[in-house]
Structures are given as C-alpha cells and as structure tokens.
Design a protein around this motif. Sequence first.
Motif, PDB file in Angstrom:
ATOM      1  N   LEU A   1       0.809  -1.203   0.000  1.00  8.01           N
ATOM      2  CA  LEU A   1       0.000   0.000   0.000  1.00  8.01           C
ATOM      3  C   LEU A   1       0.848   1.261   0.000  1.00  8.01           C
ATOM      4  N   GLY A   2       2.083   1.142   0.417  1.00  8.61           N
ATOM      5  CA  GLY A   2       2.905   2.329   0.556  1.00  8.61           C
ATOM      6  C   GLY A   2       3.069   3.071  -0.750  1.00  8.61           C
ATOM      7  N   GLY A   3       2.690   4.338  -0.741  1.00  9.67           N
ATOM      8  CA  GLY A   3       2.868   5.178  -1.910  1.00  9.67           C
ATOM      9  C   GLY A   3       1.887   4.923  -3.022  1.00  9.67           C
ATOM     10  N   ARG A   4       0.945   4.004  -2.858  1.00 12.31           N
ATOM     11  CA  ARG A   4       0.013   3.712  -3.932  1.00 12.31           C
ATOM     12  C   ARG A   4      -1.025   4.813  -4.043  1.00 12.31           C
ATOM     13  N   GLU A   5      -1.383   5.188  -5.253  1.00 16.19           N
ATOM     14  CA  GLU A   5      -2.412   6.184  -5.462  1.00 16.19           C
ATOM     15  C   GLU A   5      -3.769   5.493  -5.363  1.00 16.19           C
ATOM     16  N   MET A   6      -4.645   6.026  -4.537  1.00 17.99           N
ATOM     17  CA  MET A   6      -5.972   5.444  -4.396  1.00 17.99           C
ATOM     18  C   MET A   6      -6.983   6.366  -5.054  1.00 17.99           C
ATOM     19  N   GLY A   7      -7.188   6.229  -6.346  1.00 11.74           N
ATOM     20  CA  GLY A   7      -8.156   7.061  -7.038  1.00 11.74           C
ATOM     21  C   GLY A   7      -9.560   6.562  -6.767  1.00 11.74           C
TER      22      GLY A   7
ATOM     23  N   PRO B   1      -5.973   4.147  13.881  1.00 13.28           N
ATOM     24  CA  PRO B   1      -6.169   3.046  12.919  1.00 13.28           C
ATOM     25  C   PRO B   1      -5.405   3.304  11.621  1.00 13.28           C
ATOM     26  N   LEU B   2      -4.683   2.311  11.177  1.00 10.78           N
ATOM     27  CA  LEU B   2      -3.974   2.380   9.903  1.00 10.78           C
ATOM     28  C   LEU B   2      -4.667   1.547   8.836  1.00 10.78           C
ATOM     29  N   ARG B   3      -5.780   0.915   9.208  1.00  7.88           N
ATOM     30  CA  ARG B   3      -6.568   0.149   8.243  1.00  7.88           C
ATOM     31  C   ARG B   3      -8.023   0.180   8.691  1.00  7.88           C
ATOM     32  N   ILE B   4      -8.939   0.275   7.736  1.00  2.40           N
ATOM     33  CA  ILE B   4     -10.374   0.276   8.038  1.00  2.40           C
ATOM     34  C   ILE B   4     -11.044  -0.861   7.286  1.00  2.40           C
TER      35      ILE B   4
ATOM     36  N   CYS C   1     -11.607  10.940   7.900  1.00  6.99           N
ATOM     37  CA  CYS C   1     -10.183  10.702   8.161  1.00  6.99           C
ATOM     38  C   CYS C   1      -9.363  11.965   7.903  1.00  6.99           C
ATOM     39  N   ALA C   2      -9.634  12.617   6.780  1.00  5.67           N
ATOM     40  CA  ALA C   2      -8.872  13.812   6.419  1.00  5.67           C
ATOM     41  C   ALA C   2      -9.070  14.939   7.419  1.00  5.67           C
TER      42      ALA C   2
ATOM     43  N   PRO D   1      -3.833  15.827   8.435  1.00  7.33           N
ATOM     44  CA  PRO D   1      -3.483  15.970   7.018  1.00  7.33           C
ATOM     45  C   PRO D   1      -2.889  14.677   6.466  1.00  7.33           C
ATOM     46  N   ASN D   2      -3.318  14.298   5.279  1.00  3.95           N
ATOM     47  CA  ASN D   2      -2.826  13.099   4.580  1.00  3.95           C
ATOM     48  C   ASN D   2      -3.161  11.794   5.303  1.00  3.95           C
ATOM     49  N   TYR D   3      -4.079  11.860   6.253  1.00  2.00           N
ATOM     50  CA  TYR D   3      -4.463  10.621   6.952  1.00  2.00           C
ATOM     51  C   TYR D   3      -5.564   9.944   6.149  1.00  2.00           C
ATOM     52  N   GLN D   4      -5.208   8.915   5.390  1.00  2.00           N
ATOM     53  CA  GLN D   4      -6.155   8.161   4.584  1.00  2.00           C
ATOM     54  C   GLN D   4      -5.837   6.670   4.676  1.00  2.00           C
ATOM     55  N   PRO D   5      -6.225   6.023   5.778  1.00  6.82           N
ATOM     56  CA  PRO D   5      -5.970   4.578   5.887  1.00  6.82           C
ATOM     57  C   PRO D   5      -6.735   3.813   4.809  1.00  6.82           C
ATOM     58  N   PRO D   6      -6.147   2.737   4.290  1.00  7.17           N
ATOM     59  CA  PRO D   6      -6.833   1.962   3.247  1.00  7.17           C
ATOM     60  C   PRO D   6      -8.132   1.360   3.778  1.00  7.17           C
ATOM     61  N   VAL D   7      -9.147   1.342   2.924  1.00  3.68           N
ATOM     62  CA  VAL D   7     -10.496   0.919   3.318  1.00  3.68           C
ATOM     63  C   VAL D   7     -10.913  -0.318   2.531  1.00  3.68           C
ATOM     64  N   THR D   8     -11.518  -1.269   3.222  1.00  4.55           N
ATOM     65  CA  THR D   8     -12.230  -2.376   2.575  1.00  4.55           C
ATOM     66  C   THR D   8     -13.694  -2.245   2.955  1.00  4.55           C
ATOM     67  N   PHE D   9     -14.563  -2.130   1.951  1.00  2.65           N
ATOM     68  CA  PHE D   9     -15.995  -1.869   2.150  1.00  2.65           C
ATOM     69  C   PHE D   9     -16.770  -3.108   1.693  1.00  2.65           C
ATOM     70  N   VAL D  10     -17.431  -3.778   2.639  1.00  2.21           N
ATOM     71  CA  VAL D  10     -18.116  -5.043   2.355  1.00  2.21           C
ATOM     72  C   VAL D  10     -19.598  -4.910   2.700  1.00  2.21           C
ATOM     73  N   VAL D  11     -20.458  -5.232   1.751  1.00  2.00           N
ATOM     74  CA  VAL D  11     -21.890  -5.242   2.019  1.00  2.00           C
ATOM     75  C   VAL D  11     -22.288  -6.627   2.527  1.00  2.00           C
ATOM     76  N   VAL D  12     -23.095  -6.639   3.587  1.00  2.00           N
ATOM     77  CA  VAL D  12     -23.600  -7.888   4.173  1.00  2.00           C
ATOM     78  C   VAL D  12     -25.089  -7.987   3.861  1.00  2.00           C
ATOM     79  N   GLN D  13     -25.498  -9.089   3.243  1.00  2.82           N
ATOM     80  CA  GLN D  13     -26.904  -9.253   2.871  1.00  2.82           C
ATOM     81  C   GLN D  13     -27.474 -10.531   3.492  1.00  2.82           C
ATOM     82  N   LYS D  14     -28.601 -10.367   4.174  1.00  2.00           N
ATOM     83  CA  LYS D  14     -29.341 -11.524   4.692  1.00  2.00           C
ATOM     84  C   LYS D  14     -30.681 -11.705   3.981  1.00  2.00           C
ATOM     85  N   ARG D  15     -31.196 -10.634   3.403  1.00  2.00           N
ATOM     86  CA  ARG D  15     -32.493 -10.690   2.754  1.00  2.00           C
ATOM     87  C   ARG D  15     -32.337 -11.114   1.290  1.00  2.00           C
ATOM     88  N   HIS D  16     -31.820 -12.302   1.112  1.00  2.00           N
ATOM     89  CA  HIS D  16     -31.713 -12.885  -0.229  1.00  2.00           C
ATOM     90  C   HIS D  16     -32.379 -14.254  -0.189  1.00  2.00           C
TER      91      HIS D  16
END
Length: 973
Positions: free
Chosen positions: A101-107, A773-776, A803-804, A808-823
């Motif tokens: 993750l170091g130095g990676r651009e997160m567009g 936190p350095l990861r979310i 985070c911002a 300044p420049n605080y942008q921990p990498p994020v993993t966003f997961v949807v949880v579904q039970k109504r399927h």
Amino acid sequence: MPIRQMKESSEQHLVIKAQANTPMNPVPKVLKTLQNGKSPPPQEPTQNAKLPSDNPSPAKNSRRRRGRGVQKAGQCNTFSGLKPPTTHQLPSGCSENASHLGGREMGFPSSSKSLRFPPRPGLGQAGTRCIVKANHFFAELPDKDLIHYDVTITPEVASKNVNRNIITELVKLYRESDLGMRLPAYDGRKSLYTAGELPFSYREFNIKLVDEEDGINGPKREREYKVAIKFVARANLHHLGQFLAGKCADAPQEALQVLDIVLRELSSKRYYPVGRSFFSPEIKTPQRLGDGLESWRGFYQSIRPTQMGLSLNIDMSSAAFIEPLPVIEFVAQLLGKNALSRPFSDSDHVKIKKALRGVKVEVTHRGHVRRKYRISGLTSQPTRELMFPVDDQCMKSVVDYFQEMYEFTIQYTHLPCLQVGNQKKANYLPMEACKILGGQRYTKRLNEKQITALLKVTCQRPKDKENDILQTVQHNAYNQDLYAKEFGIKISEKLASVEARVLPAPWLKYHDTGKEKNCLPQVGQWNMMNKKMINGSKVTRWACINFSRIVQESVARSFCNELAQMCQVSGMEFNPEPAIPIYSARPEHVEKALKHVYHASSRLKGKELELLIAILPDNNGSLYGDLKRICETDLGLISQCCLTKHVFKISKQYLANVSLKINVKMGGRNTVLMDAVSWRIPLVSDIPTIIFGADVTHPENGEDSSPSIAAVVASQDWPEITKYAGLVCAQAHRQELIQDLYKTWHDPVRGTVSGGMIRDLLISFRKATGQKPLRIIFYRDGVSEGQFYQVLLYELDAIRKACASLEPNYQPPVTFVVVQKRHHTRLFANNHKDRASTDKSGNILPGTVVDSKICHPTEFDFYLCSHAGIQGTSRPAHYHVLWDENNFTADGLQSLTNNLCYTYARCTRSVSVVPPAYYAHLAAFRARFYVEPHSQENDTASNGVRATWAAGESAVRPLPALKENVKRVMFYC
C-alpha cells in the motif's frame, strides 16, 4: 449444553426499502495512503499467551516495534496527541498485503459510470472441501433476438392487472394477424418484449374491456382503450453472454430484465404476484393467523447472472393475506363477537377503520350481481342515522333504501357503514352486505400471535424445503411454458451442485485461572463449563427493581443471588449484596421508580449505581422500551432486563447467558480469538485495524412519517477486536444512505467544525488503544443490489472526509463489504442422510463457504453459513466486496469474517452475521425506543409505531443524546 442467545423481548422483523434522494457529495479523485514501515518478526507466542491490557502501550509491549508511519514523533494535532502508532509483523506464511500500500495512489471515481467493483482475487482454498446443493436452476441462454417495444395505454391506467388484461385481450384478437403470430411478454407498465420483430415499428389498437369495478348505479360498462406499440431497441444478448463468461464487467440489465419478465409471464396469470413472489391458496391450504388473517404459501423467482451462466433462483415464500370473509365476520374476529351487539367505541372505530381502509370488497345483497369496491373509510354515524338526498326535495335513510331497493334488511343498524369511492362522491354500504375479496396481501404490522403463527408455517427443515422447491419447479413446468418456448429459454429441473468448503472453527482464549484456558467450538457452539471470562468486569453497586406483581420479594432475592453467583463463577467480581433492598414498582410508574432507585442507591453509597437488574412481566407492553430509553438517555444507567418466566424457572443456561451480557455491558470481555492475541490474523494483526459495522432500519410498512434510524459501531480494542462502541442517529424517512457519517457545521466561535459518527469512533479508538487506525474494514448491512453504487459513492466519501479532518494526509486503506441476509439463496447438504455433513438440525455445517458457480461472474462475493441451525433452514449471509484497498485474498476475508462470528458477546454460539453488522442492527433497532417511547416490540395490542414526525417535514428531530457510558454497550441489549 451450549448457551443459546436469549431475548429480553421478541425482536421485530425489519423490512428495509430504501428511498434515497440525497445528492452525492463530490469525491476527491486521488488520495494517498499511509506508508507502513516494516519491523523485525516477533517471537512466536505461546498457546497460553496473556491478553494485552485494555489500553496497550507500545513502550510496554516488547513484541511491538515502532513503525515509520506518516507522522514524525512528537508531532501533535487533533488526532495525534498520543504516541505514534505501531505496526506488527505477521508470522511467516501469513499474507502481508499492507506493504504494497505504501505510496500507492488510491483514485476514487466520482460517479457510478466510472466505478468498478473489485474483481474476484481467485477462489478460496482453505477448509475441507465438500459438495452442497443450491436452489439455483441452470437457465440456457436463448439464441433469439429479443425486441423491446414501448406501450402507451390511453386513458392511462394505474392498475397493472387492468393493463395486463388489456394486453391479453389485444394478443387474443390480433396475434394471428397484426402481431405475426408473436407471443409477447409484458411487464404490466410500459414495456413489451417479443422474440423477433413484429411486422410493424408503430401501430395503434382499439381494445374494449369490461369494467369489473364500476360504480353502484347502472350496469357494467365497456371501456375502450387506445394501445400504441412502438419499437424501442434490441436487447443485447451477446453482451450478456460476454458478461457471463467474465469478459465484460457491466451486467446488461435490460437483457436480464427481459428474461425475468418472460419467465414471470405465465406465473403472473396463474397466481397472485407480490413483488418477486407469487402466491396462491392452491399451492398449500391457507393457515389461519387470527384476527381475520391467513397465511398463503408461494414461491420467489428471480433470474440471476452467475459463474455457471444464467440461473433461476427459486425459494419458498409465505405471506399474510386477508381472509375472504364477510366483513361482519372480519370485524367480529378483530373485536370479538360481543362487539357486534353494541355500538363501536372510539377505539373500536379507529381499529376497524385502519384495518379495512384500502381493502377490496364485493357486494352480496344483489344476487348474482357482484360489484367490487375499495373501502375508503367508515361513517362516523351508525347506519340507522345515515340519510342521503334522493332528489332536491327528499331525503331517504340508508336502512329504508336497502329495504325498498333490494329487499335487504340491515340487522346491525347500530354499526357504521363502509364508505366506498372518493371523498367527493362517497357511497355507503352496510358491513353485512359486503364480503372481502380473496388475494389481498396484508401489508400492515402483525401482532405477536400472528407472527408466531406465521413462523410456524414458514419454518421448514432443509430436506422438506428442498423437496417443496423441486415440486414447485416441476409444477411450473418451465419447459412447457408457452412464453419460455416462444423465447427459447430452457430451465433445468435439478438443483445446482456446487463446490463448497467448510472453514475450521477458530480457537477461543479464556482466562488462565479456569480449568479450560482455550476452547475449540464444535459444530458452531460451546459452553462456559470450566471456563472463566478472559476479562471479567467488576460490579460493586447494583440494584434490582421488580415490576412483576406475581414475583414475590423472596423469589426476586433468590433469583438475584443465583445470578450473582453465576457471574462470580464465570469470572466476574460481583458484589452479592445489592446497594439497596429490592424495590417493587408498578410498570406505569417506571420513570419514578428508576429515578428513585438510582438516587437512593447513589446517596446511600456515595457513588453512582453501576448496574440495574429489572424483572419485567412476560407481556410488558411499553415497559421494556420506556426503561431502556430512560436508563440510556436520561440516567446513564446500564440495565439488564429479565422476564418473569425465567425468574420462576431458573436454569443454569439462562443465568450463564445473562452473565455474559452483564460482563460485556460492564466493560469486560467474554472471550477473544487465539489468533488475535497471538498476532496471527492477516491484515488485522500487522497494523492497528478498526472494524466498523453499519446499518439503517426503517419504520414499519404504513408508517409514512417516522424517521429511519442509522447506527454505526466500531471495534475499540486492537489486536483483540472484541469490544465495540456504537452511535445512532435519526434521518429522513426511508433514507438508506447514512447521513451523519461525516458532517460539518459553522460555530460562531470556532468557525467550521467537523463531526460525525466515523470521526467520533476513530477518535474513540485512538483514546481506547493509544493507536490510530492504519486500516479500516467496513461491514455495511441492509443494502440491496440496486443501491450498491449509490451507498459506496456516498459513504466511502464520508469515510475519506472523516479521516482527512483528523490529520493531514491521513487516509488509511479501506475495505468496504456489504452484508446481505435478505436474499433467497439456500444451501442444502448433498446427502441429507450423511450425518457427518450436517448439524443436528439437518442444515449444512457452520463455516460452509461458497464462492464459485452460483456467485457473481467476476466480482468478489461469497456466501457464508457461519452458524449452526436451530430450527428451519439456515440462511447463509452473502458478503459482497465493493471496495478493497487492503488487497484481501479470498481466504483472508472469508476466514476473518467466519472467525469474527465466534466473538459475538451474547451467546456461546457462532452467529449468522458478522458481529459488527449484527451490533449495528441491534443498535439501530434499540434507538427506535428513544424516538418513540410508546412503541415496543412485544406489544400485541399496538397497531403500529407511533409517528412523531409530521408528514412532509424536511428537518429530522435529532435523537436524545446517549450517555457516555452507554455508547459502548447499548447494542448488547
């Protein structure tokens, strides 16, 4: 025996239908992540590694090394007044993606057009391989052209059924001529589809249809409609084929919609369609639910793109319908037969009016003439007092009119009449002259007895459900379906056979002073025998209020003694003596009683009361909600409610369960994952990681003004990831996007001020752990597929801004997961007789994960059945990754999610949904008590949730503030 999760009061079944009107905030296009320094590998911890303290200090922990981070030592601002965070090197063999993750651009794209969800990072390999069956049926992709036509019906018709009748009549008259023998499929609104082109690009037809719902006066009339059919486009099946083969990222929604409409066409004519389900009293004999309702059996049907190609998902459904009774009998069921012998009271009138409004009825007093009407209300006067003008000079009573016109004698003249028609021209019909039409789904709130009766009907063992699904597919005979044949669609009649894996249960760590220091759950469950809580809390000042009239003081005292002993045995420091003697009070005096006990205890001991034990009647109306609201928003008092039935019948299992809840409410931990305290969880143990859960609950159907409630919880310890804190907020009615994740406002003194739930919870994590936190990792519950883009764009942007705003420049990498039970995906054992492949209930084993064949063709999703079934058929949770800057492997995210399900604090069982999302759901549901103190989940007499917002109000009244000590525990209930 394992400790099952107990409920202080029955939970409501929530239906989530989002309606988001809030514009998206602009999203920054390029954001940089933190660069995480590496440290030397730590010594391998022993199996009995000691749990770090609640506030671990980097200086005191020899296993942690200070990482480079983005902030220099000594630098201080809003978020970094504490020591710089540390990183922790994982043992060899664990995936270390954080270093990339170091130095990676997160567009991050600013619109859904340029947004792509993460591709699947390969299939998971962990666990024991097995075969399961899924209620998905392979659908062969047609090779015919699918043509879309626009339909315009004049005059415009609101009813889909009437629209369908018009098109059915058109096809009947013109199929062999103008339509060129085509058999079209119609969606009931504006779209019509054919397999091949019609002989024209535009044509108008005149169709006559008998009006079945004509007014009272005059015979039935024929209505004439003009139907215009216009060519629109060809549906791109090649695009669909490319998508299913994984060569194209965008799902061709129109082609899928066409196929779905085609396969629903015949069922729409045979059965009563409700949403994506179809119901009929012929599928199975309806079962009475009470109060004029009955349950109908039906099935759910949906075409889905999967890795195996097109799949038809079929599941069994049940729903409440209004019994086709004479209206007078329906009223008798609601009010009791004695109510018919006297005039309605005001409350009776309101209850019947609410129950009957919008219901369709037919008249029974005119022999073979069965006119149909929709009820708009009840008259305020009894029938015998109702008069209407016959002409300009004469008035006639309703009683005389029906006697003279139809020779119908009205018997219940003391009851009101039904009003049918609109307000400008309302007509009166006696209740005894009307019968409720069949096939009307009941959409209002069910009472407790009705819910229990409906659950009995719907609860099926896996083998029985599988057989019913197969029978439904055979009965529907899709291969003989004229519409399926017309469009060249072929459906398999066999359940899909799917490769699955059973993930191993995690080792759990308990206190070293217990006989069993570590525990390996068996088939998703374990117990507290010979174990002590890893962090037992301390309770010195507690009190008990008894709100149950049938519980004597000696019985209450004995129960409290038993509970105190269980808490001590389980590892807590629990004072056996209450601060004041047990206090008895009546439920209607709940506020007075709570404040008396709170202040009396505080005055006596000189310190505030820590815990309140409340004994409630089994049927306690609004008492439970009132008690929680007062304790959590007014007094700041942690409470534990116990029902009378458990006080009289004391069981060790129940007491052990309550002790678990008390411990976490008082700040303790019951257990932690061995891998967590041994620093062995990939992408969690290496650097400080915070795990969020979020959910939005909406008001019951029919409540048009109450707010939606959003809740966010976040882990407050690392590396243990067991403790959570939660925040709740009210937002606009049916708004699914969480509005208060991040917000700014202007303060006259401080200027622009930042706040919001994400920001507050990040600060709380820093205060609790000494780390930032350095990861979310963000688990989001309750989002339908149609809202994925909208929710991700809005809520990830809010996380970024929160985070911002802290640094300044605080942008921990994020993993966003949807949880579904109504399927509607269900997984069944390949062989129901093989005991080794099922749990005691006949369901698949806990830990069963599927990420192939029935999952998305290209995106990162999986089904996980993390719990053991108790009764009925287990429903796996569906996890869909919408954003992943942490580069999780399939095994990494699946194992993390499954292991977290063993850390749920309220029972010694793995749960069906990852705990952060579960806690968020509980918090949002709890917060409804704060807004509507008179609504409650076990009030059988309640007709719905009390509205506190005026319809059309743009501003939402904020929830009362939670006391600080309650924020960390209110979702434990």
